[in-house]
Design a protein around this motif. Structure first.
Motif, PDB file in Angstrom:
ATOM      1  N   ILE A  79      13.515  12.584   6.855  1.00  0.00           N
ATOM      2  CA  ILE A  79      14.526  13.485   6.282  1.00  0.00           C
ATOM      3  C   ILE A  79      13.852  14.585   5.474  1.00  0.00           C
ATOM      4  O   ILE A  79      14.234  15.759   5.566  1.00  0.00           O
ATOM      5  CB  ILE A  79      15.535  12.688   5.429  1.00  0.00           C
ATOM      6  N   GLN A  80      12.819  14.224   4.713  1.00  0.00           N
ATOM      7  CA  GLN A  80      12.083  15.245   3.956  1.00  0.00           C
ATOM      8  C   GLN A  80      11.460  16.270   4.895  1.00  0.00           C
ATOM      9  O   GLN A  80      11.495  17.479   4.629  1.00  0.00           O
ATOM     10  CB  GLN A  80      10.994  14.600   3.106  1.00  0.00           C
ATOM     11  N   SER A  81      10.905  15.806   5.998  1.00  0.00           N
ATOM     12  CA  SER A  81      10.308  16.722   6.972  1.00  0.00           C
ATOM     13  C   SER A  81      11.356  17.605   7.626  1.00  0.00           C
ATOM     14  O   SER A  81      11.106  18.784   7.892  1.00  0.00           O
ATOM     15  CB  SER A  81       9.554  15.935   8.046  1.00  0.00           C
ATOM     16  N   LEU A  82      12.517  17.055   7.906  1.00  0.00           N
ATOM     17  CA  LEU A  82      13.597  17.853   8.494  1.00  0.00           C
ATOM     18  C   LEU A  82      14.047  18.956   7.537  1.00  0.00           C
ATOM     19  O   LEU A  82      14.288  20.090   7.951  1.00  0.00           O
ATOM     20  CB  LEU A  82      14.791  16.965   8.838  1.00  0.00           C
ATOM     21  N   VAL A  83      14.168  18.618   6.273  1.00  0.00           N
ATOM     22  CA  VAL A  83      14.575  19.621   5.283  1.00  0.00           C
ATOM     23  C   VAL A  83      13.517  20.709   5.176  1.00  0.00           C
ATOM     24  O   VAL A  83      13.829  21.901   5.108  1.00  0.00           O
ATOM     25  CB  VAL A  83      14.833  18.950   3.913  1.00  0.00           C
ATOM     26  N   LYS A  84      12.261  20.311   5.204  1.00  0.00           N
ATOM     27  CA  LYS A  84      11.166  21.269   5.048  1.00  0.00           C
ATOM     28  C   LYS A  84      10.962  22.129   6.302  1.00  0.00           C
ATOM     29  O   LYS A  84      10.845  23.357   6.209  1.00  0.00           O
ATOM     30  CB  LYS A  84       9.879  20.499   4.737  1.00  0.00           C
ATOM     31  N   ASP A  85      10.944  21.501   7.484  1.00  0.00           N
ATOM     32  CA  ASP A  85      10.559  22.199   8.710  1.00  0.00           C
ATOM     33  C   ASP A  85      11.729  22.575   9.613  1.00  0.00           C
ATOM     34  O   ASP A  85      11.538  23.316  10.583  1.00  0.00           O
ATOM     35  CB  ASP A  85       9.588  21.341   9.523  1.00  0.00           C
ATOM     36  N   GLY A  86      12.915  22.050   9.369  1.00  0.00           N
ATOM     37  CA  GLY A  86      14.058  22.320  10.242  1.00  0.00           C
ATOM     38  C   GLY A  86      14.143  21.317  11.380  1.00  0.00           C
ATOM     39  O   GLY A  86      13.253  20.503  11.590  1.00  0.00           O
ATOM     40  N   ASP A  87      15.241  21.422  12.132  1.00  0.00           N
ATOM     41  CA  ASP A  87      15.468  20.448  13.197  1.00  0.00           C
ATOM     42  C   ASP A  87      15.234  20.999  14.593  1.00  0.00           C
ATOM     43  O   ASP A  87      15.521  20.335  15.581  1.00  0.00           O
ATOM     44  CB  ASP A  87      16.874  19.865  13.094  1.00  0.00           C
ATOM     45  N   GLY A  96       0.792  -1.223   0.000  1.00  0.00           N
ATOM     46  CA  GLY A  96       0.000   0.000   0.000  1.00  0.00           C
ATOM     47  C   GLY A  96       0.826   1.275   0.000  1.00  0.00           C
ATOM     48  O   GLY A  96       0.283   2.370  -0.105  1.00  0.00           O
ATOM     49  N   ASP A  97       2.126   1.160   0.128  1.00  0.00           N
ATOM     50  CA  ASP A  97       3.008   2.329   0.199  1.00  0.00           C
ATOM     51  C   ASP A  97       3.987   2.275  -0.971  1.00  0.00           C
ATOM     52  O   ASP A  97       4.821   1.375  -1.056  1.00  0.00           O
ATOM     53  CB  ASP A  97       3.759   2.302   1.531  1.00  0.00           C
ATOM     54  N   GLU A  98       3.883   3.231  -1.869  1.00  0.00           N
ATOM     55  CA  GLU A  98       4.700   3.221  -3.093  1.00  0.00           C
ATOM     56  C   GLU A  98       6.199   3.270  -2.789  1.00  0.00           C
ATOM     57  O   GLU A  98       6.992   2.541  -3.389  1.00  0.00           O
ATOM     58  CB  GLU A  98       4.300   4.411  -3.973  1.00  0.00           C
ATOM     59  N   ALA A 143      13.625  15.578  14.360  1.00  0.00           N
ATOM     60  CA  ALA A 143      15.043  15.326  14.659  1.00  0.00           C
ATOM     61  C   ALA A 143      15.180  14.122  15.589  1.00  0.00           C
ATOM     62  O   ALA A 143      16.066  13.280  15.405  1.00  0.00           O
ATOM     63  CB  ALA A 143      15.682  16.563  15.280  1.00  0.00           C
ATOM     64  N   THR A 144      14.311  14.020  16.565  1.00  0.00           N
ATOM     65  CA  THR A 144      14.340  12.880  17.483  1.00  0.00           C
ATOM     66  C   THR A 144      14.007  11.587  16.752  1.00  0.00           C
ATOM     67  O   THR A 144      14.688  10.568  16.922  1.00  0.00           O
ATOM     68  CB  THR A 144      13.339  13.111  18.635  1.00  0.00           C
ATOM     69  N   ASN A 145      12.978  11.638  15.930  1.00  0.00           N
ATOM     70  CA  ASN A 145      12.605  10.451  15.159  1.00  0.00           C
ATOM     71  C   ASN A 145      13.706  10.049  14.191  1.00  0.00           C
ATOM     72  O   ASN A 145      13.954   8.859  13.988  1.00  0.00           O
ATOM     73  CB  ASN A 145      11.303  10.691  14.401  1.00  0.00           C
ATOM     74  N   TYR A 146      14.364  11.042  13.590  1.00  0.00           N
ATOM     75  CA  TYR A 146      15.452  10.752  12.667  1.00  0.00           C
ATOM     76  C   TYR A 146      16.534   9.910  13.350  1.00  0.00           C
ATOM     77  O   TYR A 146      17.012   8.920  12.785  1.00  0.00           O
ATOM     78  CB  TYR A 146      16.057  12.052  12.124  1.00  0.00           C
ATOM     79  N   GLN A 147      16.919  10.309  14.557  1.00  0.00           N
ATOM     80  CA  GLN A 147      17.961   9.566  15.273  1.00  0.00           C
ATOM     81  C   GLN A 147      17.518   8.131  15.553  1.00  0.00           C
ATOM     82  O   GLN A 147      18.303   7.190  15.385  1.00  0.00           O
ATOM     83  CB  GLN A 147      18.317  10.267  16.569  1.00  0.00           C
ATOM     84  N   ARG A 148      16.275   7.951  15.949  1.00  0.00           N
ATOM     85  CA  ARG A 148      15.764   6.595  16.230  1.00  0.00           C
ATOM     86  C   ARG A 148      15.719   5.751  14.960  1.00  0.00           C
ATOM     87  O   ARG A 148      16.153   4.594  14.954  1.00  0.00           O
ATOM     88  CB  ARG A 148      14.379   6.672  16.837  1.00  0.00           C
ATOM     89  N   TYR A 149      15.183   6.315  13.888  1.00  0.00           N
ATOM     90  CA  TYR A 149      15.090   5.565  12.634  1.00  0.00           C
ATOM     91  C   TYR A 149      16.480   5.227  12.081  1.00  0.00           C
ATOM     92  O   TYR A 149      16.701   4.135  11.565  1.00  0.00           O
ATOM     93  CB  TYR A 149      14.311   6.352  11.572  1.00  0.00           C
ATOM     94  N   ALA A 165      11.647   3.555   4.790  1.00  0.00           N
ATOM     95  CA  ALA A 165      10.662   4.481   4.221  1.00  0.00           C
ATOM     96  C   ALA A 165      10.351   5.604   5.217  1.00  0.00           C
ATOM     97  O   ALA A 165      10.273   6.784   4.835  1.00  0.00           O
ATOM     98  CB  ALA A 165       9.389   3.729   3.846  1.00  0.00           C
ATOM     99  N   LEU A 166      10.201   5.256   6.500  1.00  0.00           N
ATOM    100  CA  LEU A 166       9.956   6.280   7.521  1.00  0.00           C
ATOM    101  C   LEU A 166      11.161   7.213   7.663  1.00  0.00           C
ATOM    102  O   LEU A 166      10.995   8.424   7.833  1.00  0.00           O
ATOM    103  CB  LEU A 166       9.640   5.616   8.867  1.00  0.00           C
ATOM    104  N   LEU A 167      12.365   6.663   7.581  1.00  0.00           N
ATOM    105  CA  LEU A 167      13.573   7.477   7.667  1.00  0.00           C
ATOM    106  C   LEU A 167      13.631   8.490   6.526  1.00  0.00           C
ATOM    107  O   LEU A 167      13.919   9.673   6.748  1.00  0.00           O
ATOM    108  CB  LEU A 167      14.814   6.573   7.637  1.00  0.00           C
ATOM    109  N   LEU A 168      13.340   8.055   5.315  1.00  0.00           N
ATOM    110  CA  LEU A 168      13.369   8.970   4.178  1.00  0.00           C
ATOM    111  C   LEU A 168      12.312  10.066   4.308  1.00  0.00           C
ATOM    112  O   LEU A 168      12.572  11.241   3.992  1.00  0.00           O
ATOM    113  CB  LEU A 168      13.187   8.194   2.875  1.00  0.00           C
ATOM    114  N   ARG A 169      11.139   9.703   4.791  1.00  0.00           N
ATOM    115  CA  ARG A 169      10.087  10.721   4.996  1.00  0.00           C
ATOM    116  C   ARG A 169      10.475  11.692   6.110  1.00  0.00           C
ATOM    117  O   ARG A 169      10.176  12.886   6.042  1.00  0.00           O
ATOM    118  CB  ARG A 169       8.768  10.034   5.300  1.00  0.00           C
TER     119      ARG A 169
END
Length: 160
Positions: free
Chosen positions: A86-94, A43-45, A109-115, A80-84
């Motif tokens: 990263i997109q959010s970090l680029v868009k919204d900042g850390d 279900g996730d491209e 930023a916290t989720n990025y480290q966990r992923y 897939a969650l890690l890549l998304r």
């Protein structure tokens, strides 16, 4: 997570079961075709693209087995969650601004480290890092198939 057990062929080369041969496990057959992904991945491209790419890579390396499907699903969804993230970090900042006017690490930023921590562990489990490949392939099979121009030059210089 516990490290992935050595493949049977490598255990034989290492002499793992010389003292106790009845502990020898049956060889797990590798596959050339991809296993079917779960409905969640279908279900996730992005996850489906990662699934196909990873299965193809593991199949090419000769490491794709049906028993790896659960860890492969975990890897695919986490990546897939890690890549998304990263997109959010680029868009919204850390960083986020607190009510008091200070700053703190954002949820992204916290989720990025966990992923990323999970991603690195799963890469190693699947044999997708250089150090993991060294453990999975016996040195004799690696060196006989690889071109080694430096080694060839040293042999020529030594007169061999």
């Amino acid at each position: 997570m516990a490290p992935k057990p050595k493949r049977q062929e490598i255990a034989a080369v290492d002499g793992t079961h010389q003292n106790n041969p009845n502990r020898k496990k049956a060889i797990v057959p590798t596959r050339s075709e991809r296993p079917d992904p779960s409905l969640l991945i279908q279900g996730d491209e992005l996850a489906l693209a990662i699934w196909h790419e990873t299965c193809d890579q593991l199949s090419f390396m000769g490491f794709l087995t049906l028993e790896d499907k659960p860890i492969l699903e975990s890897y695919t969804l986490n990546y897939a969650l890690l890549l998304r993230c990263i997109q959010s970090l680029v868009k919204d900042g850390d960083t986020d601004v607190t009510r008091e006017g200070g700053t703190r690490a954002s949820g992204h930023a916290t989720n990025y480290q966990r992923y990323m921590q999970t991603h690195i562990k799963l890469l190693s489990e699947l044999g997708l890092t250089p150090s993991a490949r060294v453990k999975l392939a016996p040195p004799e099979s690696r060196t006989s198939q690889e071109d080694n121009p430096v080694g060839d030059l040293l042999k020529k210089l030594a007169g061999g």
